[in-house]
Design a protein around this motif. Structure first.
Motif, mmCIF file in Angstrom:
data_model
loop_
_atom_site.group_PDB
_atom_site.id
_atom_site.type_symbol
_atom_site.label_atom_id
_atom_site.label_comp_id
_atom_site.label_asym_id
_atom_site.label_seq_id
_atom_site.Cartn_x
_atom_site.Cartn_y
_atom_site.Cartn_z
ATOM 1 N N THR A 95 9.112 -5.986 -14.416
ATOM 2 C CA THR A 95 10.365 -6.220 -13.590
ATOM 3 C C THR A 95 10.263 -5.947 -12.067
ATOM 4 O OG1 THR A 95 11.056 -3.603 -13.612
ATOM 5 C CG2 THR A 95 11.854 -5.035 -15.571
ATOM 6 N N GLY A 96 9.050 -5.305 -11.635
ATOM 7 C CA GLY A 96 8.840 -5.160 -10.179
ATOM 8 C C GLY A 96 9.785 -4.232 -9.385
ATOM 9 N N HIS A 97 10.506 -3.463 -10.324
ATOM 10 C CA HIS A 97 11.407 -2.514 -9.536
ATOM 11 C C HIS A 97 11.139 -1.081 -10.191
ATOM 12 C CE1 HIS A 97 13.816 -5.979 -8.378
ATOM 13 N NE2 HIS A 97 13.836 -6.473 -9.743
ATOM 14 N N GLY A 98 11.785 -0.150 -9.156
ATOM 15 C CA GLY A 98 11.744 1.356 -9.677
ATOM 16 C C GLY A 98 10.664 2.061 -8.479
ATOM 17 N N ARG A 99 10.853 3.334 -8.562
ATOM 18 C CA ARG A 99 10.115 4.025 -7.535
ATOM 19 C C ARG A 99 8.922 4.698 -8.396
ATOM 20 N NH1 ARG A 99 14.365 9.083 -6.605
ATOM 21 N NH2 ARG A 99 15.712 7.291 -6.047
ATOM 22 N N GLY A 100 7.777 5.109 -7.698
ATOM 23 C CA GLY A 100 6.715 5.756 -8.270
ATOM 24 C C GLY A 100 6.189 5.122 -9.368
ATOM 25 N N LYS A 101 5.416 5.663 -10.352
ATOM 26 C CA LYS A 101 4.297 5.236 -11.240
ATOM 27 C C LYS A 101 4.804 5.214 -12.752
ATOM 28 C CE LYS A 101 -0.117 3.566 -11.605
ATOM 29 N NZ LYS A 101 -0.604 2.894 -10.941
ATOM 30 N N ILE A 102 4.459 4.187 -13.512
ATOM 31 C CA ILE A 102 4.560 4.198 -15.057
ATOM 32 C C ILE A 102 3.271 4.820 -15.695
ATOM 33 C CG2 ILE A 102 5.087 2.868 -17.010
ATOM 34 C CD1 ILE A 102 6.834 0.999 -15.127
ATOM 35 N N VAL A 103 3.164 5.469 -16.798
ATOM 36 C CA VAL A 103 2.058 5.909 -17.303
ATOM 37 C C VAL A 103 2.154 5.894 -18.806
ATOM 38 C CG1 VAL A 103 1.297 7.225 -15.294
ATOM 39 C CG2 VAL A 103 2.364 8.378 -17.149
ATOM 40 N N LEU A 104 0.922 5.887 -19.262
ATOM 41 C CA LEU A 104 0.862 6.112 -21.030
ATOM 42 C C LEU A 104 0.153 7.470 -21.232
ATOM 43 C CD1 LEU A 104 -0.639 2.540 -22.157
ATOM 44 C CD2 LEU A 104 1.925 3.253 -22.002
ATOM 45 N N THR A 105 0.777 8.061 -22.126
ATOM 46 C CA THR A 105 0.049 9.355 -22.453
ATOM 47 C C THR A 105 -0.703 9.379 -23.815
ATOM 48 O OG1 THR A 105 2.374 9.889 -23.399
ATOM 49 C CG2 THR A 105 1.893 10.561 -21.160
ATOM 50 N N PHE A 106 -1.638 9.960 -23.960
ATOM 51 C CA PHE A 106 -2.074 10.173 -25.293
ATOM 52 C C PHE A 106 -2.173 11.765 -25.647
ATOM 53 C CE2 PHE A 106 -3.857 6.302 -23.418
ATOM 54 C CZ PHE A 106 -4.073 5.582 -24.375
ATOM 55 N N PRO A 107 -1.997 12.048 -26.954
ATOM 56 C CA PRO A 107 -2.000 13.323 -27.531
ATOM 57 C C PRO A 107 -3.411 14.087 -27.364
ATOM 58 C CG PRO A 107 -2.066 11.823 -29.272
ATOM 59 C CD PRO A 107 -2.025 10.953 -28.081
ATOM 60 N N LEU A 164 4.342 1.848 11.927
ATOM 61 C CA LEU A 164 3.938 0.936 10.887
ATOM 62 C C LEU A 164 5.288 0.669 9.853
ATOM 63 C CD1 LEU A 164 1.739 0.105 8.834
ATOM 64 C CD2 LEU A 164 1.716 2.403 7.644
ATOM 65 N N LEU A 165 5.210 -0.423 9.611
ATOM 66 C CA LEU A 165 6.197 -1.057 8.556
ATOM 67 C C LEU A 165 5.675 -1.174 7.293
ATOM 68 C CD1 LEU A 165 9.100 -2.105 8.057
ATOM 69 C CD2 LEU A 165 8.361 -4.302 8.879
ATOM 70 N N ILE A 166 6.436 -0.454 6.079
ATOM 71 C CA ILE A 166 5.816 -0.485 4.881
ATOM 72 C C ILE A 166 7.070 -1.347 4.224
ATOM 73 C CG2 ILE A 166 4.999 0.604 2.954
ATOM 74 C CD1 ILE A 166 3.768 2.676 4.679
ATOM 75 N N HIS A 167 6.569 -2.524 3.680
ATOM 76 C CA HIS A 167 7.727 -2.909 2.521
ATOM 77 C C HIS A 167 7.370 -2.720 1.008
ATOM 78 C CE1 HIS A 167 9.444 -5.630 5.693
ATOM 79 N NE2 HIS A 167 8.233 -6.189 5.957
ATOM 80 N N ALA A 168 8.574 -2.313 0.353
ATOM 81 C CA ALA A 168 8.404 -1.672 -0.892
ATOM 82 C C ALA A 168 7.890 -0.253 -0.792
ATOM 83 C CB ALA A 168 7.472 -2.552 -1.964
ATOM 84 N N ALA A 169 8.453 0.503 0.163
ATOM 85 C CA ALA A 169 7.936 1.668 0.407
ATOM 86 C C ALA A 169 8.064 2.813 -0.762
ATOM 87 C CB ALA A 169 8.567 2.461 1.459
ATOM 88 N N ALA A 170 8.881 2.471 -1.898
ATOM 89 C CA ALA A 170 9.376 3.476 -2.793
ATOM 90 C C ALA A 170 8.270 3.231 -4.104
ATOM 91 C CB ALA A 170 10.591 3.214 -3.605
ATOM 92 N N GLY A 171 7.363 2.120 -3.948
ATOM 93 C CA GLY A 171 6.516 1.826 -5.258
ATOM 94 C C GLY A 171 5.278 2.810 -5.029
ATOM 95 N N SER A 172 4.520 2.889 -6.295
ATOM 96 C CA SER A 172 3.293 3.841 -6.179
ATOM 97 C C SER A 172 2.458 3.534 -4.754
ATOM 98 C CB SER A 172 2.435 3.558 -7.457
ATOM 99 O OG SER A 172 1.998 2.377 -7.557
ATOM 100 N N VAL A 173 2.157 2.217 -4.756
ATOM 101 C CA VAL A 173 1.362 2.265 -3.242
ATOM 102 C C VAL A 173 2.030 2.620 -2.068
ATOM 103 C CG1 VAL A 173 -0.137 0.540 -1.883
ATOM 104 C CG2 VAL A 173 -0.167 0.476 -4.600
#
Length: 312
Positions: free
Chosen positions: A300-312, A153-162
Motif C-alpha cells: 500500500t506504501g502507507h503507514g509509519r514504521g516497520k512491518i515484520v513477520l514473527t516465528f515461534p 535536511l528535508l526528508i520526504h516520507a519521514a514516517a516510514g522505516s527509513v
C-alpha cells in the motif's frame, strides 16, 4: 524447517508455507534460528519476479533480507570476529540481528558471520527483526549526502522505516531536519526531532516558512511531485538522494544510495538504540503464516514504521 516460499512469481497470494531441508553453517558462517524477519518493498519485488543482481535464486524461493534470532550452529572459523571493532564472539546461544539478500522468511537462515551483530538485551524481537534495512539504508544515505552539523535536511516520507531512522540520525549529527508526512503522522514525525510538514498542495510554501535559510540536502522517500519540488529547492543535485526513483536518478544527476551493509555498521546502530538515541517503530507484526497479508500491507506504501513477520 518451515519457510515462507513462492513457486511462481506473482502477487501476495503466491506466498505459502512449505517444509524445506534445514540449512547448515559452512566455514565462516553461522546458522540463526529466526524469531522475526522484516518485510520490505524489496521482498515484494523479489516475489513479483525481480532477481537481485549477483544472487543465484533457486525454486522454491524464500524472500526476506533482514532478521533476528539466536545463533544455533557455527561453521568452522565462524565464531570469532575479534578483528572487528565491536570484537564479537558469536557463540551458540547468542541473540543476534542481521541481514542477507533472500531466505530470511524461514525458521533457519545461514549467513556469513560478519553479517550479524549481537542484539541489545532490551530490544524486542519484533524491533530487531525489522531494524537492519531501514537503519542501515538511512545511515548510508546520510553519508552519501554528507549531512553534518549545521545542515538543513528535508526528508520526504519521514514516517516510514527509513525516514524514522534518518530523522533521528541526522539530528544526532547536528542537522536541522524537516520531515514530510501525512496529517496522521505529524505528531509522530515531530517526536523524532523533525519539523513536521504535511505533504500535498502548498508544501513548497510550508517548507520555505519552516526553513527561510534554505534547504541544503534532500532525502526523498516519496518520489513524484516530492522529488520535483526537491529539484527546485536544492541547486546542488549531488545533495539530493532518492530512495524510490532509481530509473530517473541518472538523467536528473541526483544520487541513489551507494555503499554496503555491514555487521560493524549494524553494531554501531544497535548501540545507538541501546543508549536510547535511536527509536524504531514497528506498526504491525504478523505471524509468518500470514506473510501474504504482510505483503499486501507493505504494497500500500502507507503507514509509519516497520512491518515484520514473527516465528515461534
Amino acid at each position: 524447517m518451515k519457510a515462507v516460499v513462492f513457486t511462481e512469481s506473482g502477487g501476495p497470494e503466491v506466498l505459502r508455507v512449505m517444509d524445506l531441508e534445514d540449512p547448515h553453517a559452512g566455514p565462516g558462517e553461522v546458522r540463526v534460528r529466526v524469531r522475526a524477519a522484516g518485510v520490505q518493498p524489496f521482498d515484494a519485488a523479489v516475489r513479483a519476479g525481480w532477481e537481485p543482481p549477483g544472487v543465484a535464486l533457486r525454486w522454491p524461493r524464500v524472500p526476506g533480507n533482514e532478521f533476528a534470532g539466536v545463533v544455533d550452529e557455527v561453521g568452522a572459523g565462524g565464531a570469532d570476529l575479534a578483528d572487528r571493532a565491536d570484537r564479537v564472539d558469536l557463540a551458540v546461544g547468542t541473540e543476534v540481528l542481521g541481514f542477507t539478500v533472500v531466505n530470511a522468511y524461514a525458521e533457519y537462515v545461514v549467513v556469513p558471520a560478519g553479517d550479524v551483530t549481537p542484539k541489545p538485551p532490551d530490544m524486542p524481537w519484533e524491533v530487531a527483526g525489522g531494524f537492519t534495512a531501514g537503519t542501515q539504508t538511512a545511515h548510508l544515505a546520510l553519508d552519501n549526502l554528507r549531512v553534518g552539523e549545521g545542515d538543513t535536511l528535508l526528508i520526504h516520507a519521514a514516517a516510514g522505516s527509513v525516514g524514522t531512522a534518518a530523522v533521528q540520525l541526522a539530528v544526532h549529527k547536528g542537522a536541522t531536519v524537516l520531515g514530510t508526512a501525512s496529517e496522521a503522522n505529524q505528531e509522530y514525525v515531530a517526536s523524532l526531532g523533525a519539523t513536521a510538514l504535511v505533504y500535498g498542495d502548498g508544501l513548497r510554501g510550508r517548507i520555505q516558512a519552516a526553513a527561510p535559510q534554505g534547504i541544503d540536502a534532500v532525502l526523498d522517500g516519496a518520489g513524484g511531485v516530492a522529488l520535483d519540488l526537491s529539484l527546485e529547492l536544492v541547486e546542488d543535485r549531488d545533495r539530493i538522494l532518492t530512495l524510490v526513483e532509481h530509473g530517473k536518478a541518472p538523467g536528473l544527476g541526483i544520487r541513489t544510495t551507494t555503499g554496503t551493509r555491514s555487521g560493524a555498521r549494524l553494531a554501531e546502530l544497535a548501540a545507538l538504540y541501546a543508549k536510547g538515541d535511536l527509536r524504531f517503530h514497528v506498526r504491525h507484526a504478523y505471524p509468518y503464516l500470514e506473510a501474504a497479508a504482510a505483503h499486501r500491507e507493505i504494497e500500500t506504501g502507507h503507514g509509519r514504521g516497520k512491518i515484520v513477520l514473527t516465528f515461534p
